[in-house]
Scaffold this motif. Structure first.
Motif, PDB file in Angstrom:
ATOM      1  N   LEU A 167      37.960  46.714  16.988  1.00 14.97           N
ATOM      2  CA  LEU A 167      36.449  46.623  16.307  1.00 14.97           C
ATOM      3  C   LEU A 167      35.375  47.518  17.287  1.00 14.97           C
ATOM      4  N   GLY A 168      35.745  47.730  18.611  1.00  9.24           N
ATOM      5  CA  GLY A 168      34.921  48.596  19.444  1.00  9.24           C
ATOM      6  C   GLY A 168      34.877  49.818  18.860  1.00  9.24           C
ATOM      7  N   LEU A 169      36.201  50.314  18.570  1.00  9.42           N
ATOM      8  CA  LEU A 169      36.255  51.929  18.117  1.00  9.42           C
ATOM      9  C   LEU A 169      35.569  52.028  16.591  1.00  9.42           C
ATOM     10  N   PHE A 170      35.767  51.104  15.877  1.00 10.60           N
ATOM     11  CA  PHE A 170      35.168  51.200  14.473  1.00 10.60           C
ATOM     12  C   PHE A 170      33.627  51.179  14.569  1.00 10.60           C
ATOM     13  N   VAL A 171      32.886  50.253  15.588  1.00  9.63           N
ATOM     14  CA  VAL A 171      31.601  50.551  15.836  1.00  9.63           C
ATOM     15  C   VAL A 171      31.232  51.486  16.524  1.00  9.63           C
ATOM     16  N   GLY A 172      31.962  52.365  17.308  1.00  5.68           N
ATOM     17  CA  GLY A 172      31.378  53.307  18.186  1.00  5.68           C
ATOM     18  C   GLY A 172      31.767  54.650  17.027  1.00  5.68           C
ATOM     19  N   TYR A 173      32.628  54.558  16.331  1.00  9.84           N
ATOM     20  CA  TYR A 173      32.804  55.929  15.485  1.00  9.84           C
ATOM     21  C   TYR A 173      32.056  55.836  14.006  1.00  9.84           C
ATOM     22  N   GLY A 174      31.781  54.405  13.574  1.00 11.32           N
ATOM     23  CA  GLY A 174      31.088  54.129  12.351  1.00 11.32           C
ATOM     24  C   GLY A 174      29.453  53.964  12.164  1.00 11.32           C
ATOM     25  N   LEU A 175      28.947  53.998  13.758  1.00 13.41           N
ATOM     26  CA  LEU A 175      27.441  53.703  13.628  1.00 13.41           C
ATOM     27  C   LEU A 175      26.912  54.659  14.731  1.00 13.41           C
ATOM     28  N   SER A 176      25.651  54.658  14.588  1.00  7.78           N
ATOM     29  CA  SER A 176      24.880  55.583  15.443  1.00  7.78           C
ATOM     30  C   SER A 176      24.574  54.788  16.843  1.00  7.78           C
TER      31      SER A 176
END
Length: 265
Positions: A167-176
């Motif tokens: 979830l953290g990597l998804f947030v990091g790579y998917g959002l500003s």
């Protein structure tokens, strides 16, 4: 006439030591970038310990060994969860906004060393956040962990963290950066409360307990508490953990590939 011959370096000669050295360099670089902002380190280390002091130490169950151990396990998972959402989530988003990260991703060494360095850096901060937490539990509560359960507890904590890592990597790579910070803050407390990391699920009303059973934090909490106290593991724990791990892992991979395709093709 003498002939000079040179032995060409094979793939193993170049890759094995070079790869390890690159991982070490990326780990060191990311560690230095983090400690240059002391408040980030303080927040990672102090916040879970303060949670322990406010939610566990003053309570009557702090004098009961099993309940205090379960409560310490819950807060420990919260500490690891915070690292996953902020170090891997917000930290990745901040790095993506820097020209240096764009440059690193154009180098021919691939993403492996950089990702391994990031994982090791986060693991180090997760372990650091657990040190004062465990000391508080040992000094101020009746929590105890037999030596034969230490490795089991560490393994359970690592497995419970996998959905949060994805979830953290998804947030990091998917959002500003700004969006990642807001989303991480929005996710942290509801998942922690809903998963029973602050209050034991036994105190939940029926409707909340039914929702909680399908959250990754609740499944992780049940796994870690079972590993540290020996209580029975609910039947839904492994299916929920596996499902959330696969889902968040797939989302993280998709976000990474989308970001790479959008910025480097």
């Amino acid at each position: 006439m003498s002939t000079l011959t040179h032995r060409s370096a094979g793939p193993d000669d170049a890759r094995a030591p070079g790869g390890l050295r690159l991982v070490a360099l990326h780990t060191r670089s990311q560690l230095l970038e983090t400690v240059r902002v002391p408040i980030a380190v303080v927040g990672t280390v102090v916040f879970p310990t303060l949670t322990m002091l406010f939610f566990v130490v003053p309570q009557p169950f702090a004098d009961d060994a099993r309940q205090a151990t379960a409560a310490t396990s819950q807060i420990s998972l919260f500490a690891v969860m915070s690292v996953c959402l902020f170090t891997y989530g917000v930290g990745v988003a901040e790095d993506r906004a820097l020209p240096w990260d764009s440059y690193l991703r154009t180098l021919p060494v691939g993403a492996g060393p950089r990702l391994a360095g990031r994982l090791l850096n986060g693991l180090g901060f997760a372990m650091l956040s657990l040190v004062p937490l465990v000391l508080v539990a040992w000094l101020l509560t009746a929590a105890t962990l037999p030596a034969d359960r230490l490795l089991l507890a560490a393994g359970a904590l690592a497995v419970a963290a996998l959905p949060m890592l994805g979830l953290g990597l998804f947030v990091g790579y998917g959002l500003s950066t700004k969006a990642a910070l807001a989303v991480a803050q929005v996710l942290l407390l509801p998942l922690a409360f809903g998963g029973g990391l602050f209050l034991p699920p036994e105190t939940f009303p029926g409707w909340l307990d039914a929702i909680s059973a399908w959250l990754p934090t609740r499944a992780g909490r049940d796994l870690v508490v079972s590993a540290t106290t020996g209580v029975d593991l609910p039947a839904t724990t492994w299916p929920v953990l596996l499902g959330w791990t696969l889902l968040t892992g797939a989302l993280a991979v998709r976000a990474y590939r989308r970001d790479e395709g959008r910025r480097f093709r």
